[in-house]
Design an enzyme around this catalytic site. Structure first.
Site, PDB file in Angstrom:
ATOM      1  CG  HIS A  63      -1.901   0.981   1.408  1.00 11.84           C
ATOM      2  ND1 HIS A  63      -1.633   2.287   1.759  1.00 11.84           N
ATOM      3  CD2 HIS A  63      -3.248   0.892   1.274  1.00 11.84           C
ATOM      4  CE1 HIS A  63      -2.780   2.953   1.819  1.00 11.84           C
ATOM      5  NE2 HIS A  63      -3.769   2.146   1.528  1.00 11.84           N
ATOM      6  CG  ASP A  75       0.774  -2.148   6.258  1.00 13.17           C
ATOM      7  OD1 ASP A  75      -0.105  -2.195   7.133  1.00 13.17           O
ATOM      8  OD2 ASP A  75       0.632  -1.568   5.165  1.00 13.17           O
ATOM      9  CD  GLN A  94      -6.596  -4.706   4.058  1.00 16.86           C
ATOM     10  OE1 GLN A  94      -7.506  -5.477   4.312  1.00 16.86           O
ATOM     11  NE2 GLN A  94      -6.830  -3.466   3.632  1.00 16.86           N
ATOM     12  CE  LYS A  98      -7.177  -0.479   5.922  1.00 18.57           C
ATOM     13  NZ  LYS A  98      -7.905   0.058   4.791  1.00 18.57           N
ATOM     14  CB  CYS A 113      -3.642   3.207  -1.568  1.00 20.24           C
ATOM     15  SG  CYS A 113      -4.874   4.464  -1.275  1.00 20.24           S
TER      16      CYS A 113
HETATM   17  C1  LIG Z   1      -2.231  -2.770   3.641  1.00 23.13           C
HETATM   18  C2  LIG Z   1      -2.606  -1.390   4.093  1.00 23.13           C
HETATM   19  N1  LIG Z   1      -1.689  -0.619   4.677  1.00 23.13           N
HETATM   20  C3  LIG Z   1      -1.957   0.601   5.105  1.00 23.13           C
HETATM   21  C4  LIG Z   1      -3.211   1.145   4.960  1.00 23.13           C
HETATM   22  C5  LIG Z   1      -3.466   2.531   5.439  1.00 23.13           C
HETATM   23  O1  LIG Z   1      -4.389   2.560   6.468  1.00 23.13           O
HETATM   24  P1  LIG Z   1      -4.862   3.992   6.995  1.00 23.13           P
HETATM   25  O2  LIG Z   1      -5.476   4.674   5.809  1.00 23.13           O
HETATM   26  O3  LIG Z   1      -5.855   3.695   8.053  1.00 23.13           O
HETATM   27  O4  LIG Z   1      -3.657   4.686   7.475  1.00 23.13           O
HETATM   28  C6  LIG Z   1      -4.206   0.398   4.337  1.00 23.13           C
HETATM   29  C7  LIG Z   1      -5.535   0.976   4.085  1.00 23.13           C
HETATM   30  O5  LIG Z   1      -6.182   0.702   3.100  1.00 23.13           O
HETATM   31  C8  LIG Z   1      -3.896  -0.908   3.898  1.00 23.13           C
HETATM   32  O6  LIG Z   1      -4.812  -1.680   3.305  1.00 23.13           O
END
Ligand SMILES: Cc1ncc(COP(=O)(O)O)c(C=O)c1O
Length: 421
Positions: A135, A212, A215, A238, A379
């Site tokens: 992401h 990260d 998910q 999420k 993203c």
């Molecule tokens: C894998 C992953 N990392 C990071 C994020 C970023 O999360 P946030 O927008 O809550 O910072 C997301 C959000 O879609 C994500 O799916």
């Protein structure tokens, strides 16, 4: 009723009033966009409403009853989240505003003149390793760090099947590597990455490792101590919690060694006009009034997920994704981007429909069937470039979804094809 024993999806759906909504035109809502942001159960909403109505005060600094009730509730939420992810110490849970901030916080610690610790010194010749399936939140902070310090950004490629390509692991993660940061589960492919071989190599060369887990934490039991990495980031919205709250877990001795990220109230021990000393972790990283009610709401979300059971949630989603992986490929021209078997993958399926733009797919699914999916690059633009496509349609499942909703998606996609001839 789901085939997962003791898991009553209809009972769970009752906790999410929005799922009973009729959209304009009498369409029932089919929410298949939890990978983007999940819906919230009444229990979370009620906990936040109750706190705001009866107990709200600022935390940490007020001696009165409301201030003390808020502080206790905020810190209790930290305890719940520490237990939820198996953190060895509650002080290792830093509240941030989202996963992006947690990732930026760690990236900022490197190459910062305040940081004296060798592990966080970074300059030309040093390397940062990420992957092609990240992401943007796990790409851009590291690009900024590389630009700031002269370090080199490198990445794992992705295979045609949508798995991390670790063939070049030994060369990619080497003595110059300072940190490896990868997704635990991809938000596009659904792939769940195997952490241990990468971590073993990182340990061999003395590099730190971050996950990260935005998910994965919502969808499976994650134990940070068992994983053995150094940092884990995830995000409240999420995982049936509110937006505006995220979490960084980090090893205590690393958090202690890191410089503060943001300066302000409550992150200090003492302040003079020309310098300051800092509060112990986690408060060193929580400058200013934190997202109090959001943290409390996340605590309630964790209570909710625990009551359902993370293993049950994972099993239910596995059933859903197996069902969808059987049904979707029967649609002519549909190409799944990511693993086509329900093994080492979560409940997120991204796909293209030959000759039809994902924006049109999403629009018709919403307009005609009330089906909420996400369209675009989610993203993760570099990943889409890797597959030679500008965008995909993504259906993502959670504990409240049913196979009937997947049937609705399949019907909707057939209709989309009819509309576009
Ligand atoms: C894998 C992953 N990392 C990071 C994020 C970023 O999360 P946030 O927008 O809550 O910072 C997301 C959000 O879609 C994500 O799916």
């Amino acid at each position: 009723m789901s085939a997962v024993s003791g898991f009553d999806v209809e009972r769970i759906r009752k906790d999410f009033p929005v799922l009973t909504r009729e959209l304009p035109g009498g369409r029932p809502l089919v929410y298949l966009d939890s990978g983007n942001s999940s819906q919230k159960p009444a229990q979370v909403v009620e906990t936040m409403r109750d706190h705001l109505t009866w107990h709200y005060g600022n935390v940490g600094r007020a001696l009165h009853v409301l201030g003390s009730e808020s502080t206790v509730a905020y810190e209790e939420a930290r305890d719940k989240i520490a237990a939820f992810v198996g953190a060895p110490s509650r002080d290792e849970i830093v509240f941030t505003k989202n996963a992006s901030e947690a990732l930026n916080l760690v990236a900022y610690a490197f190459g910062n003149p305040v940081g004296e610790d060798e592990r966080f010194r970074m300059g030309p010749g040093d390397e940062i390793v990420i992957s092609e399936m990240e992401h943007h939140s796990n790409i851009v902070p590291w690009q900024l760090l590389a630009q700031r310090t002269g370090a080199t950004l490198r990445w794992f490629p992705v295979t045609d099947e949508g798995r991390l390509d670790v063939e070049g692991l030994e060369e990619l993660v080497n003595e110059r590597t300072k940190i490896v940061s990868i997704a635990h589960q991809s938000n596009v492919l659904g792939t769940v990455n195997s952490v241990s071989p990468i971590l073993a190599r990182a340990r061999e060369v003395g590099a730190l490792m971050m996950l990260d887990a935005s998910q994965s934490v919502p969808h499976q039991a994650v134990d940070v101590a068992e994983l053995g990495v150094d940092f884990v980031a995830f995000t409240g919205h999420k995982m049936v919690g509110p937006s505006g709250i995220g979490v960084l877990w980090g090893r205590r001795e690393l958090l202690d060694a890191m410089p503060p990220f943001l300066g302000g109230g409550e992150m200090i021990e003492a302040v003079w006009m020309d310098h300051s000393t800092y509060a112990p972790v986690p408060h060193k990283f929580e400058a200013g009034t934190p997202p109090i009610v959001e943290a409390i709401g996340l605590g309630a979300a964790v209570d909710y997920l625990n009551a359902v059971g993370m293993d049950q949630i994972k099993a239910h989603e596995k059933e859903l994704v197996a069902y969808a992986l059987e049904a979707l490929p029967e649609i002519p021209g549909l190409r799944i981007i990511g693993p086509r078997t329900p093994i080492a993958r979560g409940g997120t399926i991204s796909f293209t429909l030959e000759g039809i733009h994902p924006h049109d797919v999403g629009q018709i699914l919403d307009d005609v069937y009330g089906i909420a999916v996400r369209v675009g690059h989610h993203c993760a633009r570099p990943l889409h470039l890797r597959f030679g496509i500008p965008a995909t349609t993504r259906a993502s499942f959670y504990l409240y979804n049913t196979t009937a909703e997947i049937d609705a998606l399949v019907r909707g996609l057939h209709h989309v094809q009819k509309v576009f001839g």
